[in-house]
Design a protein around this motif. Structure first.
Motif, PDB file in Angstrom:
ATOM      1  N   THR A 333       0.836  -1.212   0.000  1.00  0.00           N
ATOM      2  CA  THR A 333       0.000   0.000   0.000  1.00  0.00           C
ATOM      3  C   THR A 333       0.865   1.254   0.000  1.00  0.00           C
ATOM      4  O   THR A 333       0.618   2.202  -0.745  1.00  0.00           O
ATOM      5  N   ILE A 334       1.903   1.267   0.854  1.00  0.00           N
ATOM      6  CA  ILE A 334       2.788   2.432   0.936  1.00  0.00           C
ATOM      7  C   ILE A 334       3.519   2.647  -0.384  1.00  0.00           C
ATOM      8  O   ILE A 334       3.588   3.766  -0.900  1.00  0.00           O
ATOM      9  N   CYS A 335       4.059   1.583  -0.953  1.00  0.00           N
ATOM     10  CA  CYS A 335       4.812   1.722  -2.207  1.00  0.00           C
ATOM     11  C   CYS A 335       3.906   2.149  -3.353  1.00  0.00           C
ATOM     12  O   CYS A 335       4.304   2.952  -4.210  1.00  0.00           O
ATOM     13  N   ALA A 336       2.673   1.645  -3.392  1.00  0.00           N
ATOM     14  CA  ALA A 336       1.730   2.035  -4.444  1.00  0.00           C
ATOM     15  C   ALA A 336       1.335   3.496  -4.307  1.00  0.00           C
ATOM     16  O   ALA A 336       1.206   4.225  -5.302  1.00  0.00           O
ATOM     17  N   ALA A 337       1.162   3.950  -3.055  1.00  0.00           N
ATOM     18  CA  ALA A 337       0.714   5.327  -2.824  1.00  0.00           C
ATOM     19  C   ALA A 337       1.839   6.343  -2.971  1.00  0.00           C
ATOM     20  O   ALA A 337       1.619   7.453  -3.461  1.00  0.00           O
ATOM     21  N   CYS A 338       3.032   5.966  -2.558  1.00  0.00           N
ATOM     22  CA  CYS A 338       4.126   6.942  -2.450  1.00  0.00           C
ATOM     23  C   CYS A 338       5.113   6.898  -3.616  1.00  0.00           C
ATOM     24  O   CYS A 338       5.926   7.813  -3.755  1.00  0.00           O
ATOM     25  N   CYS A 339       5.065   5.873  -4.411  1.00  0.00           N
ATOM     26  CA  CYS A 339       6.062   5.726  -5.480  1.00  0.00           C
ATOM     27  C   CYS A 339       5.368   5.508  -6.821  1.00  0.00           C
ATOM     28  O   CYS A 339       5.654   4.532  -7.544  1.00  0.00           O
ATOM     29  N   GLU A 340       4.464   6.410  -7.154  1.00  0.00           N
ATOM     30  CA  GLU A 340       3.682   6.268  -8.381  1.00  0.00           C
ATOM     31  C   GLU A 340       4.552   6.352  -9.634  1.00  0.00           C
ATOM     32  O   GLU A 340       4.166   5.851 -10.703  1.00  0.00           O
ATOM     33  N   GLU A 341       5.710   6.992  -9.535  1.00  0.00           N
ATOM     34  CA  GLU A 341       6.569   7.158 -10.697  1.00  0.00           C
ATOM     35  C   GLU A 341       7.262   5.848 -11.099  1.00  0.00           C
ATOM     36  O   GLU A 341       7.788   5.732 -12.213  1.00  0.00           O
TER      37      GLU A 341
END
Length: 419
Positions: A333-341
């Motif tokens: 969830t964190i990686c999907a939300a915070c690392c969209e690039e």
């Protein structure tokens, strides 16, 4: 709109709590409450009230310079006109106490002008002017004992460095690896009592932060600089978020260029989900992952840089399948939300690294402790925990009920000495 309303409610609640602490003479707790109110304040008016409240606490505790600074900051915001004279009077008293007599007289002149310009009966104005003059003539006396914290520089390693360019470990210590103990530290020579064997700054660290503020000053986020970990009674929050506060522009700029720019953006993005899936009620797992990502950077995690590899080489904590699945879900969830690039494949890979870092952190992290020096008794009082941190080299030392070293802290730097 809902988020702003919630922050305003929290801001007001913290300000009321600060006023109650001040009435009870609990000055450090009051400073923490008003600082929390300041960090959460969504408007200039609410920031002004938080500064004003904190300045009153600092004056009562005998920190006159900081009290005057906060009063000045409050006046620069949307502070109620009818109350401005009180802040000018506080500045006058504090500056007089500090020996800044021309500045104190100027502040007193502004007090007179503001009272005379109020829409009040002349009798009321006269009474206020008389009370202000009496307060200014009186000697400012602290109503409580200001807390003094003595910080000492970290000592040098005994016997020099183990490796050129690596100042963490003494040459008197070797890093060994075997099947029985794994990676561990061994003495490479005779060592004397008092020798400094290890001096290490944290790789990942954060101050204590809790959703329940009943802990008062033990929630160090509101009393210590988020960058250097030094206690500061008039912290300034990050302009973009309420999760980081600094003792100086130098610390704020250092944090921003080093890691907080990324941390700030990530936490704001994650909070916008309105679905914190952190299984830990305090939200600590989320903070560990975001702090690790912002400190190490997603690129370094994906490339398995030396610092990341050093962490991943440590033993992880062990959880049951259900808890492990919740940790895995949080990482994704964190990686999907915070690392969209990043691509979907990269985010999946990064989530696995985050999951592993969290498990390693849970087993190998240490508290950051602080000793308070009390001038009246010329001694240090019991240590207080202010944060959590990971020290990869310290983690190589085995625990023992009969330890032969002692670890102490110099701000966030951990030092290990031979007993």
């Amino acid at each position: 709109m809902e988020a702003a309303a919630d922050r305003q409610k929290e801001c007001e609640a913290s300000r009321k709590r600060g006023s109650a602490f001040l009435r009870d003479g609990l000055h450090l707790e009051a400073v923490a409450a008003f600082t929390r109110s300041l960090a959460l304040a969504p408007t200039a008016a609410s920031r002004g009230l938080a500064y004003a409240g904190r300045s009153a606490v600092l004056e009562a505790a005998g920190h006159f310079r900081q009290a005057a600074d906060d009063a000045r900051r409050a006046l620069g915001l949307d502070y109620p006109d009818l109350l401005k004279y009180k802040l000018h009077l506080r500045m006058a008293v504090c500056r007089k106490t500090l020996g800044q007599h021309p500045e104190a007289e100027e502040s007193l002149r502004q007090v007179t002008e503001l009272i005379q310009g109020c829409q009040l009966p002349e009798e009321k104005k006269g009474r206020l002017l008389e009370e202000a003059a009496d307060e200014f003539r009186a000697v400012a006396v602290s109503k409580g004992q200001g807390l003094c914290v003595r910080y000492l520089d970290a000592p040098e390693l005994s016997h020099g460095w183990r490796e050129e360019g690596d100042k963490r470990l003494s040459s008197a210590v070797e890093v060994k690896k075997d099947e029985k103990f794994g990676r561990h530290l061994l003495a490479a020579r005779d060592i004397n009592t008092g020798d400094v064997l290890l001096v290490e700054t944290p790789l990942i660290a954060f101050l204590l932060e809790a959703e329940n503020f009943d802990k008062g000053h033990k929630e160090a986020l509101w009393t210590h600089c988020s960058h250097c970990y030094e206690m500061c009674l008039n912290l300034e929050p990050c302009p973009d978020c309420p999760w980081a506060l600094y003792c100086s522009d130098e610390c704020r700029k250092g944090a921003w260029s080093g890691y907080h720019q990324l941390e700030c953006r990530m936490r704001r993005k994650y909070d916008l989900l309105k679905a914190p899936c952190d299984p830990d009620s305090s939200g600590s797992w989320t903070r560990i992952m975001i702090k690790a990502l912002s400190t190490l950077t997603p690129a370094a995690c994906l490339e398995n840089s030396p610092r990341v590899a050093e962490i991943l080489s440590l033993l992880p904590d062990v959880y049951d399948d259900e808890k492990l699945e919740r940790i895995r879900k949080l990482a994704k969830t964190i990686c999907a939300a915070c690392c969209e690039e990043l691509s979907a494949e990269q985010r999946e890979q990064l989530a696995k690294v985050c999951e592993r870092i969290l498990l390693v952190f849970q087993r190998n992290s240490y508290t950051i402790d602080e000793s308070h020096f009390v001038p009246s008794i010329d001694a240090f009082r019991s240590r207080e925990v202010i944060g959590r941190a990971m020290y990869p080299t310290v983690a190589l030392m085995n625990h023992s009920c009969d330890a032969n070293t002692t670890r102490v802290y110099h701000l966030g730097t951990q030092v290990c000495r031979v007993d």
